[in-house]
Design a protein around this motif. Structure first.
Motif, mmCIF file in Angstrom:
data_model
loop_
_atom_site.group_PDB
_atom_site.id
_atom_site.type_symbol
_atom_site.label_atom_id
_atom_site.label_comp_id
_atom_site.label_asym_id
_atom_site.label_seq_id
_atom_site.Cartn_x
_atom_site.Cartn_y
_atom_site.Cartn_z
ATOM 1 N N UNK A 140 -15.954 37.277 -13.442
ATOM 2 C CA UNK A 140 -15.541 36.823 -12.057
ATOM 3 C C UNK A 140 -16.224 37.687 -10.970
ATOM 4 N N UNK A 141 -16.580 37.331 -10.171
ATOM 5 C CA UNK A 141 -17.303 37.999 -8.898
ATOM 6 C C UNK A 141 -16.230 37.692 -7.729
ATOM 7 N N UNK A 142 -15.583 38.477 -7.348
ATOM 8 C CA UNK A 142 -14.329 38.192 -6.265
ATOM 9 C C UNK A 142 -14.931 38.434 -4.944
ATOM 10 N N UNK A 143 -14.988 37.632 -4.054
ATOM 11 C CA UNK A 143 -15.550 37.780 -2.823
ATOM 12 C C UNK A 143 -14.486 38.466 -1.943
ATOM 13 N N UNK A 144 -14.680 39.426 -1.047
ATOM 14 C CA UNK A 144 -13.985 39.995 -0.284
ATOM 15 C C UNK A 144 -13.921 39.475 1.247
ATOM 16 N N UNK A 145 -12.994 40.042 1.949
ATOM 17 C CA UNK A 145 -12.561 39.664 3.216
ATOM 18 C C UNK A 145 -12.308 38.132 3.327
ATOM 19 N N UNK A 146 -11.416 37.818 2.845
ATOM 20 C CA UNK A 146 -11.208 36.116 2.731
ATOM 21 C C UNK A 146 -9.502 36.182 3.152
ATOM 22 N N UNK A 147 -9.275 34.690 3.389
ATOM 23 C CA UNK A 147 -7.920 34.460 4.000
ATOM 24 C C UNK A 147 -6.794 35.413 3.531
ATOM 25 N N UNK A 148 -6.786 35.288 2.038
ATOM 26 C CA UNK A 148 -5.543 36.032 1.421
ATOM 27 C C UNK A 148 -5.590 37.621 1.393
ATOM 28 N N UNK A 149 -6.511 37.979 1.951
ATOM 29 C CA UNK A 149 -6.726 39.626 2.339
ATOM 30 C C UNK A 149 -5.765 39.810 3.439
ATOM 31 N N UNK A 150 -5.468 38.597 4.258
ATOM 32 C CA UNK A 150 -4.844 39.158 5.455
ATOM 33 C C UNK A 150 -3.537 38.307 5.638
ATOM 34 N N UNK A 151 -2.513 38.234 4.584
ATOM 35 C CA UNK A 151 -1.225 37.638 4.633
ATOM 36 C C UNK A 151 -0.485 38.670 5.621
ATOM 37 N N UNK A 152 0.270 37.985 6.428
ATOM 38 C CA UNK A 152 1.124 38.480 7.308
ATOM 39 C C UNK A 152 2.533 38.418 7.019
ATOM 40 N N UNK A 153 3.302 39.526 7.584
ATOM 41 C CA UNK A 153 4.616 39.465 7.331
ATOM 42 C C UNK A 153 5.254 38.479 8.347
ATOM 43 N N UNK A 154 6.097 37.691 7.868
ATOM 44 C CA UNK A 154 6.935 36.542 8.435
ATOM 45 C C UNK A 154 8.350 36.672 8.648
ATOM 46 N N UNK A 155 9.193 36.682 9.592
ATOM 47 C CA UNK A 155 10.615 36.631 9.835
ATOM 48 C C UNK A 155 11.287 36.122 8.428
ATOM 49 N N UNK A 156 11.014 34.929 7.938
ATOM 50 C CA UNK A 156 11.504 34.425 6.935
ATOM 51 C C UNK A 156 11.068 35.004 5.461
ATOM 52 N N UNK A 157 10.313 35.728 5.074
ATOM 53 C CA UNK A 157 9.912 36.340 4.146
ATOM 54 C C UNK A 157 11.192 37.009 3.566
ATOM 55 N N UNK A 158 11.958 37.995 4.478
ATOM 56 C CA UNK A 158 12.935 38.995 4.070
ATOM 57 C C UNK A 158 14.066 38.024 3.376
ATOM 58 N N UNK A 159 14.562 36.755 3.921
ATOM 59 C CA UNK A 159 15.405 35.972 3.267
ATOM 60 C C UNK A 159 15.145 35.312 2.194
#
Length: 305
Positions: free
Chosen positions: A96-115
């Motif tokens: 595998x050659x895994x490309x960097x700086x893609x969307x899943x590198x920037x998952x943001x914390x959201x209010x519903x995540x805690x629940x």
């Protein structure tokens, strides 16, 4: 679209396209695990991020078509949907050659995540999601929420960071890794010949309840409640090995949740992983009954060590 905040399972991390020489297939370990858990009767929420692009739109449509919960899959306006260049060798194993700086590198914390995490039966994540500080900070905050945590190690050079991995190892109850990863990580702390000793070393050091080691065509070994179980695996004609370890984990957790004895749980996990290896890609369509029909796992193929 589901928004499952009931007691369930949550996967966090990368979703992407595996780009092979002749085709593109949906993939990413967390997505693969979520897909197979859902197929096996345990609907699973997925926390990830796609680009606002053609690949992202296609992937979201595929996820929804396969009954995956996409309510926590974010859309990134700047970074594109992830691709991984996957090249098979003669044995069907993938490089595998895994490309960097893609969307899943920037998952943001959201209010519903805690629940979502607080109500989760299991929170499953990998080591690759820690390569970027944004997704890493989100993951580490979610890891502080009390629930049972499963680390599915995915060590891909150059994204191997001992300090970050140790932080994750201190937080989990269940660890799944392949034998090569076991040898690397256990080797940081000692030189031991037997696989059981290397497993026990990590469990004792990080207080891990359950450690699962996959061994490719040789099956898998589990240490649960200080008792080792091994399965020799199933011989199959391999199409490719994309997602076979992920489907193994889903098979294991599906039976583990149901309270199935560990030897039978391990046999079933091996059968799921072997079955998926006979198909192309990490998320092939299949009928769950075909797994039992093809392998008929019995205690005769298991041994305790």
């Amino acid at each position: 679209m589901l928004r499952n905040t009931e007691k369930g399972i949550v996967c966090f991390g990368e979703i992407l396209w595996d780009v092979l020489p002749d085709r593109e297939l949906p993939g990413g370990a967390p997505m693969n695990v979520a897909y197979h858990l859902t197929k096996l009767g345990h609907p699973t929420s997925l926390i990830s991020r796609l680009g606002n692009d053609e690949r992202g739109h296609r992937l979201r449509a595929i996820l929804e078509g396969r009954q995956l919960d996409t309510g926590f899959v974010q859309t990134d306006a700047h970074y594109g949907t992830s691709v991984v260049m996957a090249t098979p060798n003669e044995a069907g194993d993938m490089k595998y050659e895994i490309v960097e700086n893609v969307a899943w590198d920037f998952i943001e914390l959201q209010p519903l995540h805690a629940t979502l995490i607080a109500n989760a039966r299991y929170f499953i994540f990998g080591s690759l999601a820690t390569r970027n500080v944004v997704s890493r900070n989100t993951l580490f905050q979610l890891m502080d929420i009390p629930c049972r945590k499963v680390l599915d190690i995915n060590l891909r050079a150059p994204f191997i960071n001992k300090e970050l991995l140790e932080y994750q190892l201190h937080k989990i109850q269940v660890l799944k890794m392949n034998e090569e990863e076991l040898n690397l990580v256990a080797g940081w702390y000692g030189r031991l010949d037997r696989i059981e000793d290397r497993m026990q070393l990590l469990q004792d050091r990080f207080h891990i309840e359950t450690l699962i080691v996959t061994r490719g065509a040789k099956g898998a070994v589990v240490n649960y409640n200080n008792r080792f179980y091994a399965h020799q695996g199933f011989k199959v004609k391999v199409a490719d090995t994309i997602g076979s370890g992920d489907s193994f984990l889903a098979g294991f957790l599906s039976k583990f949740i149901e309270g199935t004895p560990i030897d039978a749980t391990l046999a079933y996990a091996c059968s799921v992983g072997a079955f998926v290896a006979t198909r192309e890609g990490g998320c092939p369509d299949y009928d769950v009954g075909a797994i039992e029909a093809a392998f008929h796992p019995t205690t005769s193929s298991q041994k305790k060590i």
